[in-house]
Motif scaffolding. Structure first.
Motif, short mmCIF file in Angstrom:
data_model
loop_
_atom_site.label_atom_id
_atom_site.label_comp_id
_atom_site.label_asym_id
_atom_site.label_seq_id
_atom_site.Cartn_x
_atom_site.Cartn_y
_atom_site.Cartn_z
N ASN A 1 0.99 1.87 3.70
CA ASN A 1 1.05 3.34 3.62
C ASN A 1 1.42 3.78 2.21
O ASN A 1 0.87 4.77 1.69
CB ASN A 1 2.10 3.87 4.60
CG ASN A 1 1.79 3.54 6.03
OD1 ASN A 1 2.16 2.47 6.52
ND2 ASN A 1 1.10 4.43 6.72
N ILE A 2 2.33 3.06 1.59
CA ILE A 2 2.76 3.40 0.23
C ILE A 2 1.61 3.26 -0.75
O ILE A 2 1.38 4.14 -1.59
CB ILE A 2 3.96 2.51 -0.18
CG1 ILE A 2 5.18 2.84 0.70
CG2 ILE A 2 4.28 2.68 -1.66
CD1 ILE A 2 6.29 1.81 0.61
N GLU A 3 0.86 2.16 -0.65
CA GLU A 3 -0.25 1.95 -1.58
C GLU A 3 -1.33 3.01 -1.40
O GLU A 3 -1.87 3.53 -2.38
CB GLU A 3 -0.84 0.56 -1.40
CG GLU A 3 -1.95 0.26 -2.40
CD GLU A 3 -2.49 -1.16 -2.30
OE1 GLU A 3 -3.36 -1.51 -3.11
OE2 GLU A 3 -2.03 -1.91 -1.42
N ARG A 4 -1.66 3.34 -0.16
CA ARG A 4 -2.66 4.39 0.08
C ARG A 4 -2.21 5.71 -0.52
O ARG A 4 -3.01 6.46 -1.09
CB ARG A 4 -2.90 4.56 1.58
CG ARG A 4 -3.79 3.49 2.21
CD ARG A 4 -3.71 3.54 3.71
NE ARG A 4 -3.93 4.87 4.26
CZ ARG A 4 -3.36 5.33 5.37
NH1 ARG A 4 -2.52 4.56 6.06
NH2 ARG A 4 -3.63 6.54 5.80
N ALA A 5 -0.92 6.02 -0.38
CA ALA A 5 -0.40 7.27 -0.93
C ALA A 5 -0.48 7.28 -2.45
O ALA A 5 -0.85 8.29 -3.06
CB ALA A 5 1.04 7.47 -0.47
N MET A 6 -0.15 6.16 -3.09
CA MET A 6 -0.22 6.10 -4.54
C MET A 6 -1.67 6.22 -5.01
O MET A 6 -1.95 6.91 -6.00
CB MET A 6 0.41 4.79 -5.03
CG MET A 6 1.90 4.67 -4.75
SD MET A 6 2.73 3.28 -5.60
CE MET A 6 1.82 1.88 -4.95
N ASP A 7 -2.57 5.59 -4.29
CA ASP A 7 -3.98 5.65 -4.67
C ASP A 7 -4.54 7.06 -4.53
O ASP A 7 -5.50 7.43 -5.22
CB ASP A 7 -4.80 4.69 -3.80
CG ASP A 7 -4.56 3.23 -4.15
OD1 ASP A 7 -3.90 2.97 -5.18
OD2 ASP A 7 -5.01 2.35 -3.39
N ASN A 8 -3.95 7.87 -3.64
CA ASN A 8 -4.43 9.23 -3.45
C ASN A 8 -4.21 10.08 -4.69
O ASN A 8 -4.97 11.01 -4.97
CB ASN A 8 -3.72 9.87 -2.24
CG ASN A 8 -4.38 11.15 -1.80
OD1 ASN A 8 -5.57 11.18 -1.48
ND2 ASN A 8 -3.61 12.23 -1.78
N PHE A 9 -3.15 9.78 -5.46
CA PHE A 9 -2.93 10.49 -6.72
C PHE A 9 -4.11 10.23 -7.67
O PHE A 9 -4.58 11.14 -8.35
CB PHE A 9 -1.64 10.00 -7.38
CG PHE A 9 -0.37 10.58 -6.79
CD1 PHE A 9 0.37 11.50 -7.49
CD2 PHE A 9 0.07 10.17 -5.54
CE1 PHE A 9 1.55 12.02 -6.97
CE2 PHE A 9 1.25 10.67 -5.01
CZ PHE A 9 1.99 11.60 -5.72
N VAL A 10 -4.57 8.98 -7.70
CA VAL A 10 -5.69 8.62 -8.57
C VAL A 10 -6.97 9.30 -8.09
O VAL A 10 -7.72 9.89 -8.88
CB VAL A 10 -5.88 7.09 -8.59
CG1 VAL A 10 -7.11 6.71 -9.41
CG2 VAL A 10 -4.63 6.41 -9.14
#
Length: 554
Positions: A261-270
């Protein structure tokens, strides 16, 4: 508006140790206490006893009160039976009490924190999050508040409609969830475990496939149709707050499955950084990645402060992971912020500011929000490209330090991969301790690294002595209440109001229930002074100073 940044200026005299339920609190009643510390400990206990026994309503708090508790306020006027979740409200008080327990070992503070946590559990939405407010008198009383006070707050559109769901806005759900996590870790009390995991479920279940979050969940809008609250939101750093909470759960509970979940959220910024020549972000986005408007004073536009915050978050993500995808387009965003700076001729209108808030999509021309009318019935917001007479309650220009962001980018980009991610909380396996104190300053991502210590400058004896002397006989620090409201007296007149009397004020005519500072009241109001009363924010700050002074060096 205080909200999530209300009490982050308190200074501590020592490195703040970690806590995960295994560390011992400080000296409690009956233990050896240095005689010179007794006055400070007594003052803390008197203040906490007054707040928990006299001011709290079933463990809940709002933001401020008149001395006789006849009127009280959160972001708007509150009924006596209500609690406010937004900082500096109920969860913030729970964090303070738990911090005082860690500093002193006195069970009085743990009991006060427990009282707060149980109030929040009652206020928890069945989906797992929290609304801005809760009314112990029941649903009908809450709906009555929305239909009267909430509905007539001209500038507070989020309170003009009762959604019946929970919100990520203003960090209320994040701060409440963190408190439940800390309470469960403290003594492994099973009463807190279920609500904690319900809160974790709220964060994970509401997350969109692309990694972002809506402002409110379960999804619904006025009339049951989705509105701006279903958009992917960066407003008030919703995504950053959720990422931080999930990292805390990964660390303290060993819930490694949350890393996805954390990685998906960080990727959403990109994913949501817009293409050149406007490589920026807006407050909200549609599901197909387009910037979207929200409240009527938040137009569809790119926003400079959101862009600056997201740049900082991308630098955080790179620091934790070493993955260059997070900083690949940071230079573009920094160059864009330099490009859209306020011209010198506007610095007189926006002193001590560097950037307009809103930038038109496709042109890079600033947009400015204005309003006309006198209340929520006859008034309206609109925007154009004229900087004259902008609304006063929502900053139309920001102060951003682009040079500092660029320097941080260059520093991180020059580091070796090993040095960059050393101690990263994403690389820690197994349960790890959280910081010991949460109310004395904001817990940041860097505080969650292995071996990190939270340090600040010392509190002086003079500061501590002053607070002891200012605590009154009743047991509270009497404080100016600088945000008050007009009592509800019915909807305002519908006749058009053509003057610009309320164009830049925080409140409209006497039918407007929006909060305002008496010192900055509209010219149509009689002169008035701020009433003296009880402030939750002041209590937290003052207790923080005393905690810092009496706690032993770790």
């Amino acid at each position: 508006m205080k909200r999530r940044t209300f009490a982050m200026s308190i200074l501590l005299p020592f490195a703040l140790a970690a806590c995960g339920g295994d560390s011992e609190p400080g000296p409690g009643p009956g233990q050896e206490v240095p005689p010179e510390m007794v006055p400070y400990l007594d003052a803390m206990k008197r203040a906490a006893t007054f707040m928990s026994e006299e001011v709290a309503y079933k463990g809940g708090y709002v933001w401020s009160y008149l001395p006789d508790l006849s009127r009280s306020w959160g972001e708007m006027e509150a009924k006596r039976t209500m609690l406010w979740v937004q900082p500096p409200g109920t969860p913030s008080m729970g964090h303070l009490y738990l911090d005082a327990y860690h500093a002193t070992g006195d069970e009085l503070y743990y009991k006060a924190a427990e009282q707060v946590a149980l109030a929040l559990i009652e206020a928890q939405h069945e989906a797992g999050g929290w609304n801005y407010i809760y009314d112990f008198a029941g649903e009908e009383s809450l709906k009555d508040w929305y239909d009267t006070i909430g509905k007539n707050g001209w500038r507070l559109e989020e309170f003009q409609h009762y959604y019946g769901n929970a919100t990520f806005d203003d960090a209320g759900t994040a701060v409440a969830s963190q408190l439940l996590l800390r309470m469960y870790l403290e003594k492994k009390d099973e009463r807190f475990r279920g609500p904690l995991y319900k809160a974790i479920g709220f964060v994970t279940e509401s997350q969109y496939e692309g990694g972002g979050w809506p402002q409110r969940f379960p999804l619904m809008g006025k009339g049951g149709e989705p509105d701006y609250t279903s958009h992917i939101t960066f407003n008030d750093d919703v995504a950053g707050e959720n990422i931080k909470f999930l990292i805390m759960c990964h660390l303290a509970l060993g819930e490694s499955q949350l890393l996805g979940n954390i990685e998906r959220a960080m990727d959403n910024f990109v994913a949501l950084q817009q293409p050149a020549p406007q490589p920026a972000w807006g407050l909200q986005f549609t599901q197909d990645g387009k910037p979207a408007g929200a409240r009527t004073y938040e137009p569809e536009a790119l926003t400079t402060h959101t862009t600056a915050n997201n740049i900082q978050q991308l630098l955080n993500f790179y620091n934790m992971t070493g993955d260059e995808k997070y900083i690949a387009r940071v230079p573009e965003a920094l160059d864009w912020l330099d490009k859209v700076r306020l011209p010198s001729e506007l610095l007189e209108i926006f002193p001590d500011r560097t950037h307009p808030t809103y930038i038109e999509i496709g042109t890079d021309i600033p947009l400015y929000v204005h309003r006309r009318g006198s209340n929520v019935v006859n008034g309206e917001y609109y925007f154009d490209k004229d900087p004259a007479k902008p609304i006063g309650h929502y900053g139309q220009a920001r102060k951003l330090d682009v040079d500092a962001m660029r320097a941080r980018y260059e520093e991180l980009a020059a580091m070796s991969p090993e040095a960059l991610t050393a101690g990263s909380p994403l690389k820690i396996t197994g349960p790890a301790a959280l910081p010991r104190y949460f109310s004395l300053r904001e817990v940041k991502l860097e505080d969650l690294y292995a071996g990190a210590t939270m340090t600040t400058a010392p509190v002086t004896a003079e500061d501590a002595q002053r607070l002891v002397g200012e605590l009154n006989a009743e047991g509270y620090w009497s404080t100016k209440i600088t945000m008050i409201t007009n009592p509800y007296k019915g909807p305002g007149a519908a006749e058009p109001f053509v003057e610009d009397t309320y164009a830049t004020t925080h409140v409209g005519d006497r039918n407007d229930t929006s909060p305002y500072d008496p010192a900055k009241a509209p010219a149509t109001y009689p002169a008035e002074e701020s009433p003296m009363g009880i402030s939750v924010e002041s209590f937290i700050k003052n207790m923080g100073v005393l905690i810092s002074y009496v706690a032993p060096v770790q």
